[in-house]
Design a protein around this motif. Sequence first.
Motif, PDB file in Angstrom:
ATOM      1  N   LEU A 190      39.263-111.350 115.001  1.00 22.87           N
ATOM      2  CA  LEU A 190      39.385-112.500 114.116  1.00 22.87           C
ATOM      3  C   LEU A 190      38.109-112.711 113.304  1.00 22.87           C
ATOM      4  CD1 LEU A 190      41.212-115.292 116.172  1.00 22.87           C
ATOM      5  CD2 LEU A 190      41.917-114.345 113.972  1.00 22.87           C
ATOM      6  N   HIS A 191      36.967-112.543 113.951  1.00 21.10           N
ATOM      7  CA  HIS A 191      35.703-112.732 113.241  1.00 21.10           C
ATOM      8  C   HIS A 191      35.511-111.657 112.171  1.00 21.10           C
ATOM      9  CE1 HIS A 191      35.009-115.519 116.522  1.00 21.10           C
ATOM     10  NE2 HIS A 191      33.976-115.997 115.862  1.00 21.10           N
ATOM     11  N   ARG A 192      35.980-110.450 112.438  1.00 23.50           N
ATOM     12  CA  ARG A 192      35.901-109.399 111.413  1.00 23.50           C
ATOM     13  C   ARG A 192      36.691-109.800 110.172  1.00 23.50           C
ATOM     14  NH1 ARG A 192      38.824-105.208 109.458  1.00 23.50           N
ATOM     15  NH2 ARG A 192      40.571-105.672 110.842  1.00 23.50           N
ATOM     16  N   ALA A 197      36.955-111.967 104.624  1.00 20.75           N
ATOM     17  CA  ALA A 197      37.450-112.981 103.697  1.00 20.75           C
ATOM     18  C   ALA A 197      36.282-113.687 103.004  1.00 20.75           C
ATOM     19  CB  ALA A 197      38.324-113.988 104.448  1.00 20.75           C
ATOM     20  N   HIS A 198      35.231-114.038 103.780  1.00 21.47           N
ATOM     21  CA  HIS A 198      34.037-114.631 103.177  1.00 21.47           C
ATOM     22  C   HIS A 198      33.399-113.671 102.173  1.00 21.47           C
ATOM     23  CE1 HIS A 198      33.639-118.432 105.154  1.00 21.47           C
ATOM     24  NE2 HIS A 198      33.445-117.951 106.364  1.00 21.47           N
ATOM     25  N   TYR A 199      33.190-112.450 102.606  1.00 20.21           N
ATOM     26  CA  TYR A 199      32.469-111.461 101.790  1.00 20.21           C
ATOM     27  C   TYR A 199      33.194-111.209 100.471  1.00 20.21           C
ATOM     28  CZ  TYR A 199      30.163-107.042 100.612  1.00 20.21           C
ATOM     29  OH  TYR A 199      29.473-106.038  99.978  1.00 20.21           O
ATOM     30  N   GLU A 209      26.500-115.187 108.600  1.00 19.15           N
ATOM     31  CA  GLU A 209      26.326-116.249 109.586  1.00 19.15           C
ATOM     32  C   GLU A 209      27.454-116.194 110.630  1.00 19.15           C
ATOM     33  OE1 GLU A 209      24.955-119.589 111.686  1.00 19.15           O
ATOM     34  OE2 GLU A 209      24.000-118.097 110.384  1.00 19.15           O
ATOM     35  N   THR A 210      28.654-115.842 110.207  1.00 19.00           N
ATOM     36  CA  THR A 210      29.764-115.677 111.148  1.00 19.00           C
ATOM     37  C   THR A 210      29.422-114.612 112.173  1.00 19.00           C
ATOM     38  OG1 THR A 210      31.432-116.388 109.544  1.00 19.00           O
ATOM     39  CG2 THR A 210      32.191-114.991 111.355  1.00 19.00           C
ATOM     40  N   GLU A 232      28.866-102.092 112.263  1.00 22.90           N
ATOM     41  CA  GLU A 232      28.864-101.286 111.037  1.00 22.90           C
ATOM     42  C   GLU A 232      29.255-102.145 109.837  1.00 22.90           C
ATOM     43  OE1 GLU A 232      28.468 -98.420 108.270  1.00 22.90           O
ATOM     44  OE2 GLU A 232      27.761 -98.388 110.360  1.00 22.90           O
ATOM     45  N   LEU A 233      30.245-103.022 110.016  1.00 23.11           N
ATOM     46  CA  LEU A 233      30.628-103.924 108.920  1.00 23.11           C
ATOM     47  C   LEU A 233      29.452-104.825 108.556  1.00 23.11           C
ATOM     48  CD1 LEU A 233      32.721-105.163 107.010  1.00 23.11           C
ATOM     49  CD2 LEU A 233      33.453-106.649 108.915  1.00 23.11           C
TER      50      LEU A 233
END
Length: 240
Positions: A190-192, A197-199, A209-210, A232-233
Amino acid sequence: MNFTVLGEVCAWKGRQVIPLGGPRTRALLAVLLLEADRVVPVDRIIRLFWEDEVPVTARNAVQGLVVALRRSLRGQPDVRLVTRGPGYLLHVDPGSVDVFRFRVEVERARTLPDREAADVLRDALALWRGAPLADIPFESVRVRLGGLLEQELLAALELRAEIELRLGKHRDLVPELARLADEHPVRESLHRLLMLAHYRSGRTAEALETYRRLNHRLVAEYGITTGPALRELHATMLRA
């Protein structure tokens, strides 16, 4: 006749709600529905209902619940509750049970082009009317069985988000993914998705920050760091 477990446990005939009796009878129906057309041993039912505090009357109590459930389902030719070997088996059309329809649609979505898949997944997710087995007051049943169903819900939500990210809906996804990440603070998948989505919305600082918050929580609570794919992301975002 139709049944629901993705929310309150209910049985319907047309628009008419079929009375199912007390909470243990509804709980028994839920257990049998989730194992439709498979034998559920009496011993498993007893463990689910009473855990480690099994009364000497447990087996008789289960038999009484079966009698009550058969009474509720009497006169429904498309549903049969039979005794089979060490337990009980509920013959029912899988298409009449919301969770099986949900699973079929999720699998179908995996075979479709993205736009069609997103529509199919939205319809499948609309079958959820709240927490699974919401009206079952037995924590052992709700946690063990409902918890597994909630994992299926999360997986379907993530699949839909993956698809909608590919469709360019990153800005629309941020609020929902942020809420889900708050509800599941160590679920990396989910955090990925939230980071992406933020990026892709031009909010790189929030994506980083996430990652920082997730990594801090994993280290503080479990003594581990994020997995290699997420690292890596994160590195890719730092280099961008």
